[in-house]
Design a protein around this motif. Structure first.
Motif, PDB file in Angstrom:
ATOM      1  N   TYR A 171      -5.623  -2.002 -12.428  1.00  0.00           N
ATOM      2  CA  TYR A 171      -6.673  -1.519 -11.672  1.00  0.00           C
ATOM      3  C   TYR A 171      -6.856   0.025 -11.780  1.00  0.00           C
ATOM      4  O   TYR A 171      -8.006   0.689 -11.792  1.00  0.00           O
ATOM      5  CB  TYR A 171      -6.686  -1.955 -10.173  1.00  0.00           C
ATOM      6  N   ASP A 172      -5.804   0.723 -11.643  1.00  0.00           N
ATOM      7  CA  ASP A 172      -5.744   2.150 -11.521  1.00  0.00           C
ATOM      8  C   ASP A 172      -6.202   2.755 -12.909  1.00  0.00           C
ATOM      9  O   ASP A 172      -6.821   3.560 -12.856  1.00  0.00           O
ATOM     10  CB  ASP A 172      -4.377   2.759 -10.850  1.00  0.00           C
ATOM     11  N   ALA A 173      -5.593   1.834 -14.009  1.00  0.00           N
ATOM     12  CA  ALA A 173      -5.923   2.574 -15.212  1.00  0.00           C
ATOM     13  C   ALA A 173      -7.466   2.526 -15.593  1.00  0.00           C
ATOM     14  O   ALA A 173      -8.359   3.171 -16.145  1.00  0.00           O
ATOM     15  CB  ALA A 173      -5.049   1.796 -16.275  1.00  0.00           C
ATOM     16  N   VAL A 174      -8.013   1.313 -15.234  1.00  0.00           N
ATOM     17  CA  VAL A 174      -9.422   0.980 -15.391  1.00  0.00           C
ATOM     18  C   VAL A 174     -10.163   2.031 -14.587  1.00  0.00           C
ATOM     19  O   VAL A 174     -11.120   2.637 -14.935  1.00  0.00           O
ATOM     20  CB  VAL A 174      -9.965  -0.586 -15.144  1.00  0.00           C
ATOM     21  N   ASP A 175      -9.908   2.330 -13.476  1.00  0.00           N
ATOM     22  CA  ASP A 175     -10.640   3.393 -12.383  1.00  0.00           C
ATOM     23  C   ASP A 175     -10.637   4.697 -13.060  1.00  0.00           C
ATOM     24  O   ASP A 175     -11.599   5.442 -13.095  1.00  0.00           O
ATOM     25  CB  ASP A 175      -9.865   3.423 -10.944  1.00  0.00           C
ATOM     26  N   VAL A 214      -3.911   3.119  -6.092  1.00  0.00           N
ATOM     27  CA  VAL A 214      -5.079   3.914  -5.758  1.00  0.00           C
ATOM     28  C   VAL A 214      -6.298   2.606  -5.737  1.00  0.00           C
ATOM     29  O   VAL A 214      -7.083   2.960  -4.826  1.00  0.00           O
ATOM     30  CB  VAL A 214      -5.487   4.873  -6.747  1.00  0.00           C
ATOM     31  N   ALA A 215      -6.589   2.047  -6.797  1.00  0.00           N
ATOM     32  CA  ALA A 215      -7.548   0.829  -6.793  1.00  0.00           C
ATOM     33  C   ALA A 215      -7.026  -0.467  -6.573  1.00  0.00           C
ATOM     34  O   ALA A 215      -5.821  -0.748  -6.683  1.00  0.00           O
ATOM     35  CB  ALA A 215      -8.176   0.926  -8.176  1.00  0.00           C
ATOM     36  N   THR A 216      -8.016  -1.200  -6.213  1.00  0.00           N
ATOM     37  CA  THR A 216      -7.705  -2.671  -5.855  1.00  0.00           C
ATOM     38  C   THR A 216      -8.524  -3.568  -6.920  1.00  0.00           C
ATOM     39  O   THR A 216      -9.408  -2.741  -7.523  1.00  0.00           O
ATOM     40  CB  THR A 216      -7.808  -2.989  -4.388  1.00  0.00           C
ATOM     41  N   PHE A 217      -8.382  -4.916  -6.655  1.00  0.00           N
ATOM     42  CA  PHE A 217      -9.087  -5.955  -7.630  1.00  0.00           C
ATOM     43  C   PHE A 217     -10.622  -5.350  -7.093  1.00  0.00           C
ATOM     44  O   PHE A 217     -11.515  -5.183  -8.141  1.00  0.00           O
ATOM     45  CB  PHE A 217      -8.729  -7.201  -7.146  1.00  0.00           C
TER      46      PHE A 217
END
Length: 526
Positions: A183-187, A215-218
């Motif tokens: 999720y963090d990598a895509v963000d 940092v990011a979630t689904f």
């Protein structure tokens, strides 16, 4: 006589000259209503005085460019690459819009190669590197790529470049690395692509399992992807069998959130499908190297046949309002694949249209639970409480507390199951949540995720939850709570942060009753 005339002419010209000279030297007197201004330095001109304007005379324009990647497919199943701007029509909520931006298929693109190096993907890492290298080899002149890897850490191995040799060196430097922060990598990648002009895409080579994003979630990751004008191509590596083999020697099933459980892989599968759906692409499964070759070839062909269209809505959208978008072509019997809707989020950005079920969605009763009311007083609903289509996309701080049916959601694949929607809300300190039975790879599993920070005390029967298809599966719900001190909790779930297992025991309230010790005794760490 001639001399007299000459003298008179000269005199007249002199009088005219001196009269004009005198008028040039005369400073006009100031009017009683005005005061002459002193000469001003042209480099120090004062700012213009603001003028009061009647609000009725002001036209306020506040709108956002809505972009959409577009693919056009003919009757033969092949892409149609030769269309022009005037061949397209855009409709928003049935109203025709003007095409403000158009990029044909021959424009270069920038692709982010995002590579999973986590422990679950290490069995496929060599195949992943080969797939990325194959993609680089098929890039066209002017195309550029960047390389990002993620495990426990996220690393940028190459900034955007057209240098294929530099990209190959970056790919050869890929090494396995611990957990997974997909999720963090895509963000992070979406933010980097936002600063790049032109056509762009993200190629994600991963199994989709996330165990360590901070940092990011689904949910936030899917929202971020929905605001991007890039295409997303997930290539899904199936590592579940490898993980099962690795954990088969353990006496108990892998806990949810460990990266090894069925629930983790079901959630990963849903995540990758939603990434593709957000931009109108498709998920590419990669069971073996032949699947991988087809996936890369298909993505390359699609990228080189993708148009980009944009328009400014004729009427600005209100925050939270869903707008439906339809893109057509003038030529008949062609299929268009593009964005189908959007919503303006709190920041004013264009985001994906939410796939939620309204509280007053039609419902039917199930023999095993009480009917869901057809309507709700929205003012009395807890903040964020709502109906959603069943699936592992529930936010991490919500719990599934009811199940029902909605015509807005696809039917359940479970036999004799009339439910397809979940009612979710923020759980209290002690809560009863539905297991949310779902089918994954032919097996029935409990698909509702456990809220973060909660533990399972026991399983039970709830009249608001759907029953399992297996009469011997036990209860259809969990009793959950936020631990405060020493607790006896059921095994099979992650122990919350700040707590440690200090012993094992048997609990008749927990599932897997044939196991001698099916519960943990936990206590807060000192």
């Amino acid at each position: 006589m001639r001399s007299v005339l000459t003298v008179l002419l000269v005199a007249t010209l002199q009088l005219i000259f001196w009269a004009q000279f005198a008028s040039m030297q005369t400073v006009p007197s100031a009017s009683p209503q005005t005061t002459p201004s002193p000469p001003q330095d042209p480099q120090k001109q004062p700012a213009p005085v603001e003028e009061d304007i009647d609000p009725a005379d002001v036209v306020r324009v506040k709108t956002t460019l809505v972009n959409s990647p577009v693919l056009v497919i003919g009757r033969d199943g092949k892409y149609v690459p030769s269309l022009r701007r005037e061949d397209f029509q855009i409709f928003e909520d049935g109203i025709k819009q003007d095409v403000a931006y158009f990029a044909p298929v021959n424009k270069p693109f920038t692709v982010a190669l995002v590579i999973d190096t986590s422990r679950s993907a290490k069995f496929k890492l060599q195949d992943i590197q080969s797939a990325a290298a194959s993609f680089v080899a098929q890039m066209r002149p002017g195309d550029q790529a960047l390389v990002i890897t993620f495990g426990s850490d996220i690393r940028v191995l190459s900034e955007p470049t057209t240098d294929r040799e530099a990209l190959r060196r970056a790919l050869s430097a890929v090494r396995p690395g611990g957990g997974s922060r997909v999720y963090d990598a895509v963000d992070l990648t979406v933010q980097r692509l936002a600063a790049i002009e032109g056509r762009k895409a993200l190629l994600l080579l991963s199994d989709g399992v996330d165990t360590g994003s901070t940092v990011a979630t689904f949910e936030s990751s899917i929202r971020r992807v929905g605001t991007s004008d890039a295409l997303f191509y997930p290539v899904q590596f199936h590592t579940f069998g490898d993980m099962q083999e690795k954990t088969s020697r353990q006496r108990r099933p892998a806990p949810e959130g460990s990266g090894f459980s069925k629930a983790d892989y079901l959630r990963a599968d849903s995540y990758l499908h939603q990434l593709a759906e957000s931009t109108g692409t498709a998920l590419y499964p990669a069971h073996d190297s032949s699947d991988l070759d087809r996936a890369v070839a298909g993505i390359v062909e699609e990228l080189h046949n993708e148009y980009s269209l944009g328009y400014y809505p004729r009427s600005p959208a209100v925050q939270g309002q869903v707008r439906r978008v339809e893109i057509k072509v003038n030529q008949t019997q062609l299929v268009v694949r593009a964005r189908t809707g959007y919503v303006i989020d709190q920041t004013g950005a264009v985001g994906p249209a939410p796939k939620t079920v309204e509280p007053d969605a039609p419902s039917v009763s199930h023999a095993a639970f009480t009917p869901v009311p057809r309507s709700f007083d929205r003012a009395t609903l807890p903040v964020g409480a709502r109906w959603v289509c069943e699936g592992p996309t529930v936010p991490g701080d919500f719990a599934v507390v009811k199940e029902g049916y909605s015509f807005h959601c696809p039917p359940s694949p479970r036999v004799n199951d009339d439910t397809n929607a979940w009612f979710i809300r923020k759980p209290g300190p002690l809560e009863t949540m539905c297991k949310g039975f779902m089918v994954w790879r032919g097996d029935e599993i409990a698909g509702a995720p456990l809220p973060t920070g909660y533990v399972v005390l026991n399983e039970l029967e709830s009249p608001t939850c759907a029953k399992s298809s297996d009469p011997e599966s036990g209860g259809n719900a969990w009793a959950i709570k936020v631990p405060s001190g020493r607790e006896t909790i059921c095994k099979g779930f992650l122990i919350p942060r700040g707590f440690a297992a200090i012993g094992e025991k048997y609990s008749a309230a927990c599932p897997t009753k044939l196991i001698h010790r099916n519960a943990w005794v936990i206590e807060r760490k000192l």
